[in-house]
Design a protein around this motif. Sequence first.
Motif, short mmCIF file in Angstrom:
data_model
loop_
_atom_site.label_atom_id
_atom_site.label_comp_id
_atom_site.label_asym_id
_atom_site.label_seq_id
_atom_site.Cartn_x
_atom_site.Cartn_y
_atom_site.Cartn_z
N GLY A 283 11.19 138.67 90.32
CA GLY A 283 10.05 139.15 90.07
C GLY A 283 8.96 138.50 90.74
O GLY A 283 7.91 138.93 91.21
N TYR A 284 8.89 137.28 90.51
CA TYR A 284 7.75 136.39 91.11
C TYR A 284 8.03 136.14 92.73
O TYR A 284 6.72 136.43 93.16
CB TYR A 284 8.16 134.79 90.51
CG TYR A 284 7.03 133.94 90.80
CD1 TYR A 284 5.56 134.00 90.61
CD2 TYR A 284 7.51 132.79 91.68
CE1 TYR A 284 4.77 133.07 90.97
CE2 TYR A 284 6.22 131.83 91.72
CZ TYR A 284 5.04 131.85 92.00
OH TYR A 284 3.93 131.13 92.11
N GLU A 285 8.99 136.39 93.01
CA GLU A 285 9.36 136.39 94.48
C GLU A 285 8.54 137.69 95.13
O GLU A 285 8.18 137.67 96.46
CB GLU A 285 10.53 136.07 95.10
CG GLU A 285 10.93 134.78 94.84
CD GLU A 285 12.52 134.36 94.95
OE1 GLU A 285 13.03 133.10 94.97
OE2 GLU A 285 13.28 135.41 95.05
N TRP A 291 1.33 140.02 96.66
CA TRP A 291 0.10 139.55 96.74
C TRP A 291 -0.46 138.04 97.11
O TRP A 291 -1.57 137.55 96.81
CB TRP A 291 -0.54 139.59 95.19
CG TRP A 291 -0.41 141.05 94.70
CD1 TRP A 291 -1.39 142.00 94.87
CD2 TRP A 291 0.54 141.77 93.93
NE1 TRP A 291 -1.01 143.23 94.34
CE2 TRP A 291 0.08 143.31 93.65
CE3 TRP A 291 1.70 141.58 93.32
CZ2 TRP A 291 0.63 144.25 92.90
CZ3 TRP A 291 2.46 142.41 92.54
CH2 TRP A 291 1.95 143.72 92.53
N GLY A 292 0.61 137.40 97.65
CA GLY A 292 0.49 135.96 97.82
C GLY A 292 0.15 135.22 96.58
O GLY A 292 0.69 135.62 95.73
N PHE A 300 0.45 136.91 85.31
CA PHE A 300 1.45 137.84 84.29
C PHE A 300 1.04 139.37 84.49
O PHE A 300 1.94 140.30 84.45
CB PHE A 300 0.84 137.49 82.80
CG PHE A 300 1.81 138.35 81.74
CD1 PHE A 300 2.89 137.82 81.70
CD2 PHE A 300 1.38 139.46 80.98
CE1 PHE A 300 3.94 138.53 80.78
CE2 PHE A 300 2.10 140.12 80.15
CZ PHE A 300 3.37 139.30 80.05
N LEU A 301 -0.35 139.71 85.11
CA LEU A 301 -0.46 141.12 85.35
C LEU A 301 0.18 141.45 86.76
O LEU A 301 0.89 142.60 86.55
CB LEU A 301 -1.81 141.26 85.89
CG LEU A 301 -3.05 140.58 84.81
CD1 LEU A 301 -4.43 140.95 85.62
CD2 LEU A 301 -2.95 141.63 83.70
N THR A 302 0.32 140.65 87.67
CA THR A 302 1.13 140.89 88.83
C THR A 302 2.61 141.10 88.38
O THR A 302 3.39 141.93 89.01
CB THR A 302 0.96 139.94 90.08
OG1 THR A 302 1.27 138.76 89.60
CG2 THR A 302 -0.42 140.13 90.58
#
Length: 334
Positions: A283-285, A291-292, A300-302
């Motif tokens: 998810g982070y990648e 969004w960079g 946490f929002l992204t």
Amino acid sequence: MTLTPEQALAQAEDAGIHRLAIPTPFAVGRVNCYLLEDEPLTLVDTGPNSGKALDELQAQLAARGHSIDDLELVILTHQHIDHLGLVEIIVQHSGAEVAAIDVAADRLANFSEDAELEDSFAVDLMLRNGIPQEVAFALQSVSRSFRGWGAKAEVTRRLRDGEEISFADRRLQVLHRPGHSPSDTVFWDAERRILIAADHLIAHISSNPLITRPLDGSSERPQALVQYIESMRKTRELPAEIVLSGHGDPITDHVALIDERLSKHERRKEKIYGLIEEQPRTGYEIAQAIWGNVAVTQAFLTLSEVIGHADLLVNEGRVREAEDEEVIRYEATR
Ligand SMILES: [Zn+2]
């Protein structure tokens, strides 16, 4: 003919609904509370727990010839602190009843304990989805530092989804619309075709489907965006003329706004599918690819946004979660 936001506010005022825009320390800016000049005299949402918010609330009530002591009912739209932080102080002054959706009542009464549990739930979720430890812990301390703007709320009137609240001059139907938060509740005046929607729909911002602990205390992660889309589809069916939001201007064409939001989510879902199809990603990648590197407070929002869309893809059978001991990676099923 759709109304302009100014006409909508004027029409709401004619109906005895007055917007009180109360300052918050958060990026979102002011929060809209609504004073219903009716019997009982009612405030929908309170603003955050700060001296500045209290001063402004008092001043704006005084401008209409009321004081905090006069309030008889406080209705809470959802569990976020910018909307309910002053509730304890208002109740101390006025003895007002506090109404909120029944499923949120225990959560609202245990504000501090819950905030702690919510933060550790968020940290676990972030780590499982590949967010670096230092970012997750930094976000936890940001969240702790905001906690003082909240307060516990003793709900004295538990509202059921679908029931009506009766006033001398109106009836408001209570509609549970989870998604932005699990407790999101909107209030529908069918006769005047006015919907008090708080953060369920905001004209100038797409409400974040924040991943939040389930209200029943179970540990399973809710599919916040899936719920939110379902909630928006229900709201789309209401013949509303005016939708009063928790931030910013009234919405006077909610069908067009909801359609725009739904198609935006559809496009984002396909973009995320493209990234997952290229190669399995956490998810982070995925969030970084879109969004960079965002500010810690946005992490946490992204992530909530990415997980929400991945949930849609998992439900469609196009993506699955591959878990090892450390992280969850999303991969295409074919
Ligand atoms: Zn909110």
